[in-house]
Design a protein around this motif. Structure first.
Motif, PDB file in Angstrom:
ATOM      1  N   ASN A   1       0.804  -1.211   0.000  1.00  0.00           N
ATOM      2  CA  ASN A   1       0.000   0.000   0.000  1.00  0.00           C
ATOM      3  C   ASN A   1       0.838   1.261   0.000  1.00  0.00           C
ATOM      4  O   ASN A   1       0.420   2.293  -0.501  1.00  0.00           O
ATOM      5  CB  ASN A   1      -0.933   0.013   1.209  1.00  0.00           C
TER       6      ASN A   1
ATOM      7  N   ASN B   1       1.811   3.280  -3.395  1.00  0.00           N
ATOM      8  CA  ASN B   1       1.125   2.774  -4.573  1.00  0.00           C
ATOM      9  C   ASN B   1      -0.310   3.264  -4.682  1.00  0.00           C
ATOM     10  O   ASN B   1      -0.885   3.267  -5.758  1.00  0.00           O
ATOM     11  CB  ASN B   1       1.118   1.238  -4.565  1.00  0.00           C
ATOM     12  N   SER B   2      -0.906   3.643  -3.586  1.00  0.00           N
ATOM     13  CA  SER B   2      -2.317   3.989  -3.616  1.00  0.00           C
ATOM     14  C   SER B   2      -2.565   5.487  -3.710  1.00  0.00           C
ATOM     15  O   SER B   2      -3.697   5.905  -3.867  1.00  0.00           O
ATOM     16  CB  SER B   2      -2.998   3.448  -2.345  1.00  0.00           C
TER      17      SER B   2
ATOM     18  N   ARG C   1      -0.594   7.536  -9.030  1.00  0.00           N
ATOM     19  CA  ARG C   1      -1.489   7.204 -10.120  1.00  0.00           C
ATOM     20  C   ARG C   1      -1.407   8.211 -11.250  1.00  0.00           C
ATOM     21  O   ARG C   1      -1.921   7.990 -12.326  1.00  0.00           O
ATOM     22  CB  ARG C   1      -2.926   7.113  -9.609  1.00  0.00           C
TER      23      ARG C   1
ATOM     24  N   ALA D   1      -7.649  -7.843  -6.470  1.00  0.00           N
ATOM     25  CA  ALA D   1      -7.451  -6.457  -6.896  1.00  0.00           C
ATOM     26  C   ALA D   1      -8.732  -5.922  -7.501  1.00  0.00           C
ATOM     27  O   ALA D   1      -9.626  -6.681  -7.899  1.00  0.00           O
ATOM     28  CB  ALA D   1      -6.303  -6.356  -7.901  1.00  0.00           C
ATOM     29  N   TYR D   2      -8.823  -4.601  -7.551  1.00  0.00           N
ATOM     30  CA  TYR D   2      -9.926  -3.930  -8.226  1.00  0.00           C
ATOM     31  C   TYR D   2      -9.468  -3.499  -9.617  1.00  0.00           C
ATOM     32  O   TYR D   2      -8.287  -3.183  -9.820  1.00  0.00           O
ATOM     33  CB  TYR D   2     -10.395  -2.716  -7.430  1.00  0.00           C
TER      34      TYR D   2
ATOM     35  N   ARG E   1      -9.921  -0.829 -11.091  1.00  0.00           N
ATOM     36  CA  ARG E   1      -9.453   0.557 -11.112  1.00  0.00           C
ATOM     37  C   ARG E   1      -7.965   0.661 -10.780  1.00  0.00           C
ATOM     38  O   ARG E   1      -7.351   1.708 -11.009  1.00  0.00           O
ATOM     39  CB  ARG E   1     -10.254   1.404 -10.127  1.00  0.00           C
ATOM     40  N   ASP E   2      -7.371  -0.400 -10.231  1.00  0.00           N
ATOM     41  CA  ASP E   2      -5.957  -0.377  -9.873  1.00  0.00           C
ATOM     42  C   ASP E   2      -5.053  -0.855 -11.003  1.00  0.00           C
ATOM     43  O   ASP E   2      -3.831  -0.876 -10.859  1.00  0.00           O
ATOM     44  CB  ASP E   2      -5.714  -1.231  -8.622  1.00  0.00           C
TER      45      ASP E   2
ATOM     46  N   VAL F   1      -0.739  -4.022 -11.698  1.00  0.00           N
ATOM     47  CA  VAL F   1      -1.677  -3.290 -10.851  1.00  0.00           C
ATOM     48  C   VAL F   1      -0.908  -2.541  -9.777  1.00  0.00           C
ATOM     49  O   VAL F   1       0.172  -2.955  -9.355  1.00  0.00           O
ATOM     50  CB  VAL F   1      -2.710  -4.234 -10.184  1.00  0.00           C
ATOM     51  N   TYR F   2      -1.476  -1.403  -9.337  1.00  0.00           N
ATOM     52  CA  TYR F   2      -0.876  -0.613  -8.262  1.00  0.00           C
ATOM     53  C   TYR F   2      -1.002  -1.314  -6.916  1.00  0.00           C
ATOM     54  O   TYR F   2      -0.076  -1.307  -6.112  1.00  0.00           O
ATOM     55  CB  TYR F   2      -1.565   0.754  -8.148  1.00  0.00           C
ATOM     56  N   LYS F   3      -2.175  -1.872  -6.668  1.00  0.00           N
ATOM     57  CA  LYS F   3      -2.464  -2.452  -5.363  1.00  0.00           C
ATOM     58  C   LYS F   3      -3.032  -3.858  -5.528  1.00  0.00           C
ATOM     59  O   LYS F   3      -3.669  -4.166  -6.522  1.00  0.00           O
ATOM     60  CB  LYS F   3      -3.478  -1.593  -4.603  1.00  0.00           C
TER      61      LYS F   3
END
Length: 423
Positions: free
Chosen positions: A32, A35-36, A41, A316-317, A319-320, A346-348
């Motif tokens: 986290n 990255n979040s 982003r 993951a979502y 959106r990530d 993915v970011y997260k």
């Protein structure tokens, strides 16, 4: 890169040390941190060169390039060598790196290089009972670079997906290779559904969106269907809506332009979004870009969560998802053992734990980053890798690379709905 052999994570347990449960929270904190945030982003804070993964420099820098391009006639029947690949569904425009050690396959690729550079890639699907079966649909791959070294180093090639085909019959050769008689599938181009009701004298209004909509409503009056029905099959409107959705979901590089050709855009989405094998095969069966775009819109509008394929835990979502490559957020890479992994960045992510001792830079698909094998915390399935920067100036500092074959897209509501083509 190293990793599991068959994508199940069973072999990883023999070669790496599992972190204990007290380390899991530290992994989540590292995941986290940095990255979040909105800063990470934002694309202008990314310092990584997205052109590097496309070059596949881990294969070596001295690959010999091939000239020329091969196109097979649409609707023609061809006999081509096949390369079955477990869990890989190649689509036109997708880059395919390979490291091959099996002598018969190397011989087949050498013959291909001396002829038209073209072979067929078909997904191997494992049913509930063995033996595995080949999909009935595939894509031709054209070799554009290769390196013929000693067998210990492997035969390395870079190819690109070209044309869809349907298998008519297969035949196993004496050396173990498979060849097939295939039909090259044509691409059906649909025109404007309201073309027959349009008036050429009103073309001057086509540049105004408001006037164009009013004009379409009037044209639809003389037909049996309302204008909103026709708008579902208008290529430009579908492309605009899909690109708007991709930008809203931050899939792809915000500063890069999406393909302007509807066929190319439909295949770009197919290779950039983590879909199941069956879903990607359904896309390959669709002969028209309009129908593929509608299918993809249906999936993207309904899917928000990526889960573990085996235990359905949230990973993951959507959106990530973001792009570490100019080709898009999902790319195909090969590890040092010759195993292909379609990997989405993915970011997260959550519900994962690292299972290797120290990050490694050997055979890294993203130069400047070290990788650590990760698995699902609940079922121990191999899920991908955690990439950490080895250079302080590189951004993002950390990100996850998840194996497409280990993921299952699900609705945010948790319903186990299967996506079907919109026909």
């Amino acid at each position: 890169m190293e990793g599991d052999v068959d994508g199940t994570g069973s072999d990883a347990a023999d070669t790496v040390t599992y972190d204990n449960m007290s380390d899991e929270d530290a992994v989540d904190d590292a995941m986290n941190e940095g990255n979040s945030s909105d800063e990470d982003r934002n694309v202008q804070h990314h310092t990584f060169d997205r052109a590097l993964p496309v070059k596949h420099t881990y294969l070596g820098m001295n690959l010999e390039e091939l000239r020329g391009r091969t196109f097979l006639d649409d609707d023609s029947y061809q006999t081509i060598p096949l390369l079955p690949e477990p869990g890989v569904v190649l689509v036109p425009g997708q880059t395919l790196p390979l490291t091959v050690f099996y002598p018969p396959t190397i011989s087949m690729l050498r013959r291909t290089i001396t002829t038209d550079h073209t072979f067929g890639v078909v997904c191997v699907r494992y049913a509930t009972s063995h033996p595995p079966i080949l999909a009935d649909i595939g894509t031709t791959a054209e070799i554009y670079a290769f390196q013929d070294e000693e067998e210990t180093a492997g035969f390395k090639i870079k190819a690109i997906g070209r044309q869809r085909f349907k298998i008519v019959e297969t035949q196993r050769q004496i050396d173990g290779n498979v060849s097939a008689k295939v039909r090259i599938l044509p691409e059906i181009i649909l025109g404007d559904p309201l073309a027959g009701a349009s008036f050429s004298s009103c073309d001057k209004y086509s540049k105004s969106a408001k006037k164009l909509k009013n004009l379409e409503n009037r044209e639809a009056v003389v037909t049996r269907w309302p204008s909103w029905v026709y708008s579902q099959f208008q290529t430009q409107k579908l492309m605009k809506k899909l690109i708007h959705l991709l930008r809203h979901m931050k899939i792809g590089n915000p500063n890069a332009s999406f393909p302007t050709d509807p066929v190319e855009l439909s295949f770009w989405v197919a290779q950039s979004v983590p879909l199941r094998d069956e879903q990607k095969l359904d896309l390959l069966r669709i002969d028209c870009a309009v129908q593929r775009l509608r299918w993809e819109l249906s999936v993207l509008e309904r899917c928000r969560i990526l889960c573990c394929q085996k235990c359905s835990s949230k990973i993951a979502y959507q959106r990530d998802i973001f792009s570490m490559s100019v080709e898009g957020p999902q790319g195909t890479y090969v590890n040092s053992g010759g195993y292909l992994h379609e990997t989405v960045t993915v970011y997260k992510a959550k519900g994962l734990r690292c299972v290797s001792d120290e990050p490694s830079t050997e055979y890294s698909w993203f130069p400047g980053y070290a990788w650590t094998i990760t698995e699902c915390r609940h079922c121990q399935t191999h899920m991908g890798w955690l990439f950490t920067s080895t250079q302080p100036e590189l951004r993002p500092a950390k990100f996850w690379g998840l194996c497409r074959r280990s993921l299952a897209p699900k609705l945010e509501t948790g319903e186990n709905a299967e996506f079907k083509p919109v026909m």
